[in-house]
Design a protein around this motif. Structure first.
Motif, PDB file in Angstrom:
ATOM      1  N   PRO A   1      15.450 -18.645 -29.608  1.00  0.00           N
ATOM      2  CA  PRO A   1      14.854 -18.766 -30.862  1.00  0.00           C
ATOM      3  C   PRO A   1      13.374 -18.564 -30.964  1.00  0.00           C
ATOM      4  N   VAL A   2      12.907 -18.773 -29.596  1.00  0.00           N
ATOM      5  CA  VAL A   2      11.190 -18.779 -29.522  1.00  0.00           C
ATOM      6  C   VAL A   2      11.100 -17.406 -29.400  1.00  0.00           C
ATOM      7  N   MET A   3      11.729 -16.461 -28.673  1.00  0.00           N
ATOM      8  CA  MET A   3      11.422 -15.053 -28.474  1.00  0.00           C
ATOM      9  C   MET A   3      11.542 -14.295 -29.877  1.00  0.00           C
ATOM     10  N   TRP A   4      12.433 -14.836 -30.803  1.00  0.00           N
ATOM     11  CA  TRP A   4      12.659 -14.480 -32.291  1.00  0.00           C
ATOM     12  C   TRP A   4      11.281 -14.729 -32.898  1.00  0.00           C
ATOM     13  N   VAL A   5      10.856 -16.008 -32.613  1.00  0.00           N
ATOM     14  CA  VAL A   5       9.517 -16.270 -33.464  1.00  0.00           C
ATOM     15  C   VAL A   5       8.318 -15.466 -32.735  1.00  0.00           C
ATOM     16  N   VAL A   6       8.264 -15.326 -31.568  1.00  0.00           N
ATOM     17  CA  VAL A   6       7.222 -14.395 -30.825  1.00  0.00           C
ATOM     18  C   VAL A   6       7.326 -12.820 -31.447  1.00  0.00           C
ATOM     19  N   PHE A   7       8.555 -12.646 -31.531  1.00  0.00           N
ATOM     20  CA  PHE A   7       8.874 -11.112 -32.096  1.00  0.00           C
ATOM     21  C   PHE A   7       8.383 -11.134 -33.629  1.00  0.00           C
ATOM     22  N   ALA A   8       8.723 -11.992 -34.431  1.00  0.00           N
ATOM     23  CA  ALA A   8       8.203 -12.068 -35.864  1.00  0.00           C
ATOM     24  C   ALA A   8       6.879 -12.408 -35.859  1.00  0.00           C
ATOM     25  N   MET A   9       6.225 -12.784 -34.998  1.00  0.00           N
ATOM     26  CA  MET A   9       4.719 -12.753 -35.092  1.00  0.00           C
ATOM     27  C   MET A   9       4.063 -11.423 -34.847  1.00  0.00           C
ATOM     28  N   PHE A  10       4.645 -10.629 -33.843  1.00  0.00           N
ATOM     29  CA  PHE A  10       3.946  -9.465 -33.465  1.00  0.00           C
ATOM     30  C   PHE A  10       4.256  -8.548 -34.576  1.00  0.00           C
ATOM     31  N   ALA A  11       5.494  -8.558 -35.029  1.00  0.00           N
ATOM     32  CA  ALA A  11       5.891  -7.689 -36.240  1.00  0.00           C
ATOM     33  C   ALA A  11       4.935  -7.990 -37.323  1.00  0.00           C
ATOM     34  N   PHE A  12       4.562  -9.080 -37.611  1.00  0.00           N
ATOM     35  CA  PHE A  12       3.587  -9.659 -38.782  1.00  0.00           C
ATOM     36  C   PHE A  12       2.303  -8.678 -38.294  1.00  0.00           C
ATOM     37  N   ARG A  13       2.079  -8.942 -37.119  1.00  0.00           N
ATOM     38  CA  ARG A  13       0.505  -8.400 -36.573  1.00  0.00           C
ATOM     39  C   ARG A  13       0.453  -6.855 -36.782  1.00  0.00           C
ATOM     40  N   ILE A  14       1.839  -6.085 -36.549  1.00  0.00           N
ATOM     41  CA  ILE A  14       1.898  -4.656 -36.707  1.00  0.00           C
ATOM     42  C   ILE A  14       1.710  -4.413 -38.276  1.00  0.00           C
ATOM     43  N   TRP A  15       2.413  -5.274 -39.152  1.00  0.00           N
ATOM     44  CA  TRP A  15       2.210  -4.906 -40.357  1.00  0.00           C
ATOM     45  C   TRP A  15       0.701  -5.165 -40.888  1.00  0.00           C
TER      46      TRP A  15
END
Length: 450
Positions: free
Chosen positions: A429-443
């Motif tokens: 779950p933590v890696m999913w959260v980190v992934f989401a943060m980076f995806a938001f950063r790309i956006w």
């Protein structure tokens, strides 16, 4: 007393080694005391920024020493200070005039408070300990290449080039030659197991620089201490507690965006630095996790909060701490020594500010070599997601000139490949959260580009 505080015997080190390591770390990062006032001085009182940087660095590093017992020093982060001054104050908030830096300090303060809260509930600790082992080794090796590049660039061994992006520097220039001589000195001394080889290399290279300047060979900067200006400590009155919460409340969305940018870079720069330095200091446990990492992040958060109150940009863990580790530092006594040096720098600033980048470059290049050795622990024949993640971390950090960007590419690739491999259960779950943060950063980056 020192044994009880820092557990020196348990970490197979001595007081002498730790003190030398602490001084080495300080000399490797002392440039920030000159660079930070230069950058933030475009929008604030430079002398105030100098004092704020020295005091905030000392306080944060003392917390690291006594709470975490790690050989990691902290100061105002490069990149974050440039974002503070040029992107926000002189760019986005240019119309605010002198009020701009107060808004930025408010954002940094809020970021620090958020980090304090995250550290208390262990979220940052969960992030760092959830990163796959292979990625951690890739991060460590990538940081090695990154800091080596910083050293080579600072000494002009590597220079910008319009045709090839980068090129080899001019070997007729003193800084290029002296930095390479310094590297040889460190390597030879290390071969003969001379204690403090990195520190000796820095000092000898600096002395050679003084000789080069005396003969007229080196003329770029003054490498001799300048005591003519005396101490300028009163500027802190122009930077301390200069907040503007009123503007933040009336421009909430814009303010949140500024806070997030600081938050994003700081959290992942710190994660990368802590993983890299801890790996080379032998502090990772059998699972590749970092014991007591919560205290590391708490110290980082304290530094950011105190720094904002005094008048400087985000305080974060410094990758140059690896120089102290290379000199034998293994405990908080190394960090404590570095903190003391930051305090001393307030009264001996002309000496510390005179150390040129070509004198510290050999230390960074040598430490980079030691950290790159982590690449041998990467399992290239195992899970392809682990392999590509580690590889991109190693590749992107030096090429993008950003630890956080290297981690971003590593995490995004790791998660996406895991999904296509049908191994979603491997993603915590933590890696999913980190992934989401980076995806938001790309956006966010795409939105800004448009």
């Amino acid at each position: 007393m020192l044994e009880k505080l820092f557990k020196l015997e348990e970490h197979n080190t001595t007081v002498k080694t730790e003190i030398i390591a602490g001084i080495t770390t300080f000399l490797s990062m002392a440039y920030i005391l000159a660079v930070n006032p230069s950058i933030l001085g475009t929008v604030m009182n430079p002398s105030g920024v100098f004092v704020a940087t020295a005091i905030a660095s000392a306080i944060a590093t003392f917390f690291m020493a006594f709470l975490a017992n790690y050989p990691i020093a902290l100061s105002a982060g490069l990149g974050l200070n440039a974002y503070f001054a040029y992107t926000v104050c002189l760019g986005e908030l240019a119309s605010e005039g002198e009020n701009a830096f107060k808004i930025c300090l408010t954002a940094v303060f809020v970021e620090g408070v958020i980090f304090l809260l995250l550290s208390r509930v262990g979220i940052r600790e969960k992030i760092i300990n959830s990163i796959p082992r292979n990625l951690k080794f890739g991060i460590s090796a990538g940081i090695g290449l990154f800091i080596a590049f910083i050293g080579l660039r600072g000494a002009n061994v590597i220079v910008p080039d319009e045709a090839t992006t980068v090129a080899l520097g001019n070997f007729a220039e003193a800084d290029v030659v002296l930095s390479l001589i310094g590297l040889i000195i460190i390597v030879v001394l290390e071969h003969f197991n001379i204690t403090g080889s990195v520190l000796i290399g820095i000092v000898v290279t600096w002395i050679l620089g003084m000789i080069a300047q005396s003969t007229g060979w080196y003329t770029a900067t003054n490498v001799f201490p300048d005591f003519s200006q005396g101490l300028q400590l009163g500027g802190i009155a122009d930077t301390a507690f200069k907040f503007n919460f009123g503007w933040a409340a009336s421009h909430l969305i814009q303010f949140i965006a500024i806070v997030f940018s600081f938050l994003y870079v700081d959290i992942f720069d710190t994660v990368g630095t802590v993983v890299g330095v801890a790996d080379k200091a032998g502090l990772l446990d059998e699972n590749g996790d970092i014991p007591n990492v919560g205290s590391v992040f708490f110290s980082d958060a304290v530094g950011t909060t105190v720094g904002a109150c005094l008048g400087t940009s985000t305080v974060t863990s410094f990758v140059e701490s690896g120089a102290g580790v290379a000199a034998g530092g293994r405990t908080g006594l190394t960090a404590f020594t570095t903190g003391v040096m930051f305090v001393i720098s307030l009264v001996l600033s002309p000496i510390f500010l005179a150390i040129p980048s070509f004198a510290t470059a050999p230390a960074l290049v040598y430490v980079g070599m030691l950290m790159v050795s982590s690449a041998k622990n990467i399992e290239f024949d195992g899970d392809i997601a682990d392999t590509i993640g580690a590889y991109l971390a190693l590749l992107m950090m030096p090429l993008s000139y950003s630890i956080a960007t290297g981690i971003m590419f590593a995490v995004l690739a790791w998660v996406i490949v895991k999904v296509f491999m049908g191994k979603i259960k491997d993603i915590s779950p933590v890696m999913w959260v980190v992934f989401a943060m980076f995806a938001f950063r790309i956006w966010a980056l795409i939105t800004n580009f448009q």
